[in-house]
Write a protein that holds these residues in place. Structure first.
Motif, PDB file in Angstrom:
ATOM      1  N   THR A   1      -5.203  -0.383   1.098  1.00 27.94           N
ATOM      2  CA  THR A   1      -4.143  -1.373   0.894  1.00 27.94           C
ATOM      3  C   THR A   1      -2.763  -0.739   1.035  1.00 27.94           C
ATOM      4  O   THR A   1      -1.890  -1.256   1.754  1.00 27.94           O
ATOM      5  CB  THR A   1      -4.292  -2.021  -0.492  1.00 27.94           C
ATOM      6  OG1 THR A   1      -5.535  -2.714  -0.563  1.00 27.94           O
ATOM      7  CG2 THR A   1      -3.163  -3.012  -0.753  1.00 27.94           C
ATOM      8  N   GLN A   2      -2.555   0.394   0.359  1.00 25.57           N
ATOM      9  CA  GLN A   2      -1.251   1.051   0.429  1.00 25.57           C
ATOM     10  C   GLN A   2      -0.978   1.612   1.826  1.00 25.57           C
ATOM     11  O   GLN A   2       0.156   1.590   2.312  1.00 25.57           O
ATOM     12  CB  GLN A   2      -1.179   2.176  -0.604  1.00 25.57           C
ATOM     13  CG  GLN A   2       0.225   2.751  -0.748  1.00 25.57           C
ATOM     14  CD  GLN A   2       0.317   3.827  -1.804  1.00 25.57           C
ATOM     15  OE1 GLN A   2      -0.691   4.229  -2.377  1.00 25.57           O
ATOM     16  NE2 GLN A   2       1.525   4.308  -2.072  1.00 25.57           N
ATOM     17  N   LEU A   3      -2.036   2.099   2.503  1.00 24.52           N
ATOM     18  CA  LEU A   3      -1.863   2.616   3.857  1.00 24.52           C
ATOM     19  C   LEU A   3      -1.392   1.503   4.800  1.00 24.52           C
ATOM     20  O   LEU A   3      -0.463   1.694   5.594  1.00 24.52           O
ATOM     21  CB  LEU A   3      -3.175   3.213   4.357  1.00 24.52           C
ATOM     22  CG  LEU A   3      -3.193   3.727   5.806  1.00 24.52           C
ATOM     23  CD1 LEU A   3      -2.174   4.856   5.993  1.00 24.52           C
ATOM     24  CD2 LEU A   3      -4.595   4.194   6.197  1.00 24.52           C
ATOM     25  N   TYR A   4      -2.023   0.327   4.714  1.00 24.26           N
ATOM     26  CA  TYR A   4      -1.604  -0.794   5.558  1.00 24.26           C
ATOM     27  C   TYR A   4      -0.162  -1.200   5.252  1.00 24.26           C
ATOM     28  O   TYR A   4       0.624  -1.514   6.160  1.00 24.26           O
ATOM     29  CB  TYR A   4      -2.531  -1.989   5.351  1.00 24.26           C
ATOM     30  CG  TYR A   4      -3.945  -1.766   5.821  1.00 24.26           C
ATOM     31  CD1 TYR A   4      -4.213  -0.987   6.948  1.00 24.26           C
ATOM     32  CD2 TYR A   4      -5.028  -2.338   5.152  1.00 24.26           C
ATOM     33  CE1 TYR A   4      -5.516  -0.778   7.384  1.00 24.26           C
ATOM     34  CE2 TYR A   4      -6.329  -2.132   5.579  1.00 24.26           C
ATOM     35  CZ  TYR A   4      -6.562  -1.352   6.698  1.00 24.26           C
ATOM     36  OH  TYR A   4      -7.843  -1.144   7.140  1.00 24.26           O
ATOM     37  N   GLU A   5       0.173  -1.204   3.953  1.00 24.65           N
ATOM     38  CA  GLU A   5       1.548  -1.566   3.580  1.00 24.65           C
ATOM     39  C   GLU A   5       2.548  -0.568   4.156  1.00 24.65           C
ATOM     40  O   GLU A   5       3.604  -0.956   4.687  1.00 24.65           O
ATOM     41  CB  GLU A   5       1.679  -1.622   2.060  1.00 24.65           C
ATOM     42  CG  GLU A   5       0.897  -2.760   1.414  1.00 24.65           C
ATOM     43  CD  GLU A   5       0.867  -2.660  -0.091  1.00 24.65           C
ATOM     44  OE1 GLU A   5       1.337  -1.609  -0.621  1.00 24.65           O
ATOM     45  OE2 GLU A   5       0.379  -3.601  -0.759  1.00 24.65           O
ATOM     46  N   ASN A   6       2.255   0.735   4.059  1.00 22.77           N
ATOM     47  CA  ASN A   6       3.168   1.761   4.570  1.00 22.77           C
ATOM     48  C   ASN A   6       3.310   1.677   6.087  1.00 22.77           C
ATOM     49  O   ASN A   6       4.394   1.935   6.641  1.00 22.77           O
ATOM     50  CB  ASN A   6       2.677   3.153   4.167  1.00 22.77           C
ATOM     51  CG  ASN A   6       2.795   3.398   2.674  1.00 22.77           C
ATOM     52  OD1 ASN A   6       3.540   2.698   1.979  1.00 22.77           O
ATOM     53  ND2 ASN A   6       2.056   4.377   2.159  1.00 22.77           N
ATOM     54  N   ILE A   7       2.228   1.352   6.781  1.00 19.98           N
ATOM     55  CA  ILE A   7       2.298   1.202   8.249  1.00 19.98           C
ATOM     56  C   ILE A   7       3.230   0.056   8.614  1.00 19.98           C
ATOM     57  O   ILE A   7       4.095   0.186   9.500  1.00 19.98           O
ATOM     58  CB  ILE A   7       0.894   0.983   8.825  1.00 19.98           C
ATOM     59  CG1 ILE A   7       0.043   2.260   8.700  1.00 19.98           C
ATOM     60  CG2 ILE A   7       0.971   0.553  10.292  1.00 19.98           C
ATOM     61  CD1 ILE A   7      -1.406   2.088   9.093  1.00 19.98           C
TER      62      ILE A   7
END
Length: 390
Positions: A358-364
């Motif tokens: 979830t956080q990886l998608y948000e950061n991308i």
């Protein structure tokens, strides 16, 4: 008045006295049982605890009281029937005309009791042998349980023997020892050589063999899985289309708890014939960690170096992603209108995989938004239709 009449009247009086005493005794017994049943029904189970096995509630206090009252009632009727059956021979024995009938009635009671007593005395050596064999088996099983507990706790180490093997191995040996004990004890059982006993044994064996093929298959598969060690309790695994944490593993089934708190049960035979992905195996100290990945697509107008840089920075900014080894990008395709990019990063926090993604998608998304790069890729669909000529 003749001699027979003189003897008959006192005997009749004795008989009536015996009947009166028996009636009074039966009345007292019924009164006593009624009092006990009343006390039980109105005691609210203060001294009775519910019947539980391994935290599984089998009978409530109310159900236990109902069962006790039922057996008390049954015992009351049995005692009453026994007293009546004993009263009749005694009364008949007082009169010459019914003495033979009294002896016959007494025989109905005494003959079975004599046979039981004679059979018990004759089988005392066999009973002692059975007791000795069962006692030895119980102490051997207790010793095996002790060693299994020591191995599980790590106090006893056997080279090449894993600690999680101790409990299932103990269970296997326990079953084998009891089966071996039954085979040894069988000839010493009273009536084991009778046709009825042998017929019942054959019938039970046939029922067991016909009705337990699936269960035995699961047991064998459970043993194979245990010694294969593809996962342990608490591991995050994927079986078929289900991904979750192993919460139970026994000789019959394996249960997973998914990220949505769903409990999925798999028979061991299915697991043995399926591919198993163990994510926790990548979190051991001698491994680099599990690689998480996400894919994006961009048109060719966007420089690939810029895409690589933004993806790597997004992965580094994600919590629980390892900085070493560093995240890296793979280009996985060059389609007609866009290129495919895959960001890969390492983690050992297997329990947090959904949150990390979830956080990886948000950061991308944040990274490309700050760079003013549109993440949508061009898609074209051309359809042709041909009208029928009239």
């Amino acid at each position: 008045m003749n001699i027979y009449a003189l003897e008959f009247i006192p005997r009749l009086g004795i008989a009536l006295g015996i009947v009166a005493v028996q009636v009074l005794l039966i009345w007292l017994i019924w009164l006593l049982f009624r009092h006990i049943s009343y006390k039980l029904m109105h005691s609210h189970g203060e001294k009775i605890k519910p019947l539980t096995i391994h935290k599984l509630k089998l009978l409530s206090v109310k159900q236990i009281i109902t069962v006790i009252v039922f057996f008390l009632k049954l015992l009351k009727y049995l005692i009453t029937a026994l007293l009546l059956f004993l009263t009749l021979p005694i009364v008949f024995s007082l009169f010459p005309a019914t003495k033979d009938l009294a002896a016959t009635l007494f025989g109905y009671i005494l003959t079975p009791l004599k046979n039981i007593a004679a059979g018990t005395i004759a089988h005392i050596p066999h009973i002692i042998t059975i007791i000795i064999i069962v006692t030895i088996t119980r102490y051997v099983i207790k010793a095996l349980k002790f060693f299994a507990a020591q191995i599980t706790k790590g106090k006893l180490v056997i080279p090449g023997f894993y600690a999680d093997w101790a409990h299932p191995t103990y269970k296997i040996l326990q079953v084998l020892l009891w089966a071996f004990t039954v085979a040894i004890v069988y000839p010493y059982l009273p009536g084991s050589d009778s046709k009825i006993f042998q017929g019942v044994s054959v019938f039970v064996g046939i029922i067991f063999s016909l009705g337990s093929s699936t269960a035995i298959g699961n047991l064998v598969a459970g043993l194979v899985i245990t010694y294969m060690r593809p996962f342990t309790i608490g591991d995050r695994v994927q079986i078929k289309d289900s991904t979750g944490f192993v919460v139970e593993k026994n000789l019959m089934v394996v249960r997973l708890k998914t990220d949505k708190n769903e409990y999925v049960t798999f028979p061991n035979t299915l697991i043995l014939n399926s591919g198993i992905i163990n994510y926790h195996a990548s979190s051991y100290e001698d491994t680099e960690g599990l690689i998480l990945h996400a894919e994006v697509t961009f048109g060719y107008a966007t420089p690939w170096k810029t895409v690589h840089e933004i993806l790597i920075q997004a992965a580094i900014a994600t919590d629980h992603v390892q900085k070493n080894p560093k995240p890296f990008v793979l280009q996985t395709g060059l389609d007609d209108f866009y290129a495919q990019y895959q960001i890969n990063c390492y983690t050992k926090e297997i329990d947090r995989i959904p949150a990390i993604y979830t956080q990886l998608y948000e950061n991308i998304q944040d990274g490309f938004h700050k760079a003013n790069i549109d993440m949508t890729s061009a898609h074209f669909e051309i359809s042709t239709t041909q009208k029928a000529k009239s």
